[in-house]
Design an enzyme around this catalytic site. Structure first.
Site: not given
Ligand code: LCS
Length: 393
Positions: A58, A111, A183, A208
């Site tokens: 992590r 978005y 973004d 993407k």
């Protein structure tokens, strides 16, 4: 190998591959949750200096680090922070940078979840927000306030393909003491580098173009400077928005072909956009590669290519949109974007069907709007596919 002075396409393949990994040609998957310390003193050193060794996945992991270093170099940033998803990246940025009573200014057509998490959740902790048309710089200047901590833009925006001037927004934000976050999902570092234009933080949904094969959900945050990296990274770790090593391996594999994938997708997109523009059943089309694209000057100023995303308005509204969705055969009817396979989506009947028509139209989602993410198939087959589907409308 020192990769900083190499060109973009070479960096795609080699940047971030700094560790030996027993001579392995690709970065292996370190599928382990934890790492053994040599002794108590070494353990203590690992906690005080991350160059001393890995601790716990992590926190850090060699496969994930290779991806973070690769993408940080592609965006010319200080460091990368890989996350479980694009939204994991987005919310980690929000959590690290916004305080009670701070104001958040953003593009109205960002978005959906990037907006709703602020309006529905961060508002519960006292964050105030305004969503505007950030392509209107005078409106940005008017809307930024002394308490605006973050100016957050998405350019091109999803699904309206609207551009916001990154350089000008950086000036407006910095004159106000605010941070500019971009973004960059729709362009990828191949076509646009916001940190070089003054942005402080850039993030991507790796789901993407960067991964590009519709088989991974992931995200990355890249900061220009150490200070913001050190602010965001510990918070991402504590919130557990981290990436998994197998995810990182797949994205490392995908990113190598980003350049050639983008080249082919753009070539296809241009051919399809020109065909759509002439089609009698298409009211309008928005694609930065077309001369008719309204923000042509800004496109040339800040992007290296038009990308593979377009939206067009079908004559006949919702019913025509549904008919097209049910008639295409080569394009896959699905959300997401940026993969080798062409995807088609009709927001009014699908992703945005829960919104009233008035709200949809305010966000630029008209009844006949179709979003088309162009893949690397044969352009002729994609055009034939659209042609036979148009005939059924
Ligand atoms: N930013 C943009 C511009 C996006 O398009 C998406 C996802 C995200 C952030 C969030 O990334 P994720 O957490 O999904 O990796 N866009 C989607 C879309 O247009 N359809 O499905 C997901």
């Amino acid at each position: 190998m020192e990769t900083k002075k190499l060109n973009f396409d070479t960096k795609l393949i080699h940047a971030g591959h700094y560790e030996e990994h027993f001579g392995s040609a690709t970065v292996p998957i370190y599928q382990t949750s934890t790492f053994a310390f040599k002794n108590a003193e070494h353990g203590a050193r690992c906690f005080s200096d991350n160059k001393e060794g890995y601790i716990y996945t992590r926190i850090n992991n060699p496969t994930i680090k290779a991806l973070e270093d690769n993408l940080a170099e592609l965006e010319n940033g200080y460091g990368g922070i890989a996350t479980s998803s694009g939204m994991g990246a987005c919310t980690s940025i929000y959590m690290a940078l916004l305080d009670k009573d701070s104001h958040f200014l953003s593009t109205s057509s960002v978005y959906g979840p990037s907006r709703s998490v602020i309006e529905n959740h961060f508002s519960r902790f006292g964050v105030r927000s305004t969503f505007i048309d950030t392509s209107d710089l005078e409106l940005v200047k008017k809307s930024i306030r002394p308490d605006t901590r973050v100016l957050f833009i998405e350019t091109p925006s999803n699904p309206t393909i609207q551009l916001t001037d990154i350089r000008e927004c950086a000036k407006i934000a910095h004159d106000n003491g605010s941070i500019l976050v971009v973004d960059n999902t729709f362009s990828s570092p191949c076509l646009q580098n916001p940190l070089d234009m003054g942005a402080d933080v850039v993030f991507h949904s790796l789901t993407k173009f960067i991964n590009g094969h519709a088989d991974v959900v992931g995200g990355i945050i890249i900061t220009k400077k150490k200070e913001l990296y050190e602010k965001i990274r510990p918070l991402m770790i504590s919130m557990g928005c981290n990436m998994d090593p197998h995810q990182a391996y797949l994205v490392l594999r995908g990113v190598k072909t980003l350049g050639i994938r983008m080249e082919r997708s753009q070539k296809n997109a241009m051919e399809i956009a020109e065909w759509l523009e002439k089609h009698p059943k298409v009211e309008w089309i928005k694609y930065p590669g077309l001369k008719s694209y309204k923000q042509q000057n800004l496109f040339k100023k800040q992007m290296k290519g038009p990308g593979a995303m377009m939206s067009f308005e079908l004559k006949g509204g919702i019913e025509a949109g549904k008919k097209l969705m049910n008639s295409v055969k080569v394009a896959t009817l699905a959300v997401s974007l940026g993969g080798v396979e062409t995807l088609i989506q009709h927001p009014a009947s699908m992703t945005h069907s829960g919104l009233s028509r008035q709200k949809r139209e305010k966000a630029g989602i008209t009844d006949g709007l179709v979003r088309y993410s162009v893949g690397i198939e044969d352009a002729g087959d994609l055009i034939k596919d659209l042609e036979q589907a148009f005939e059924k409308i």
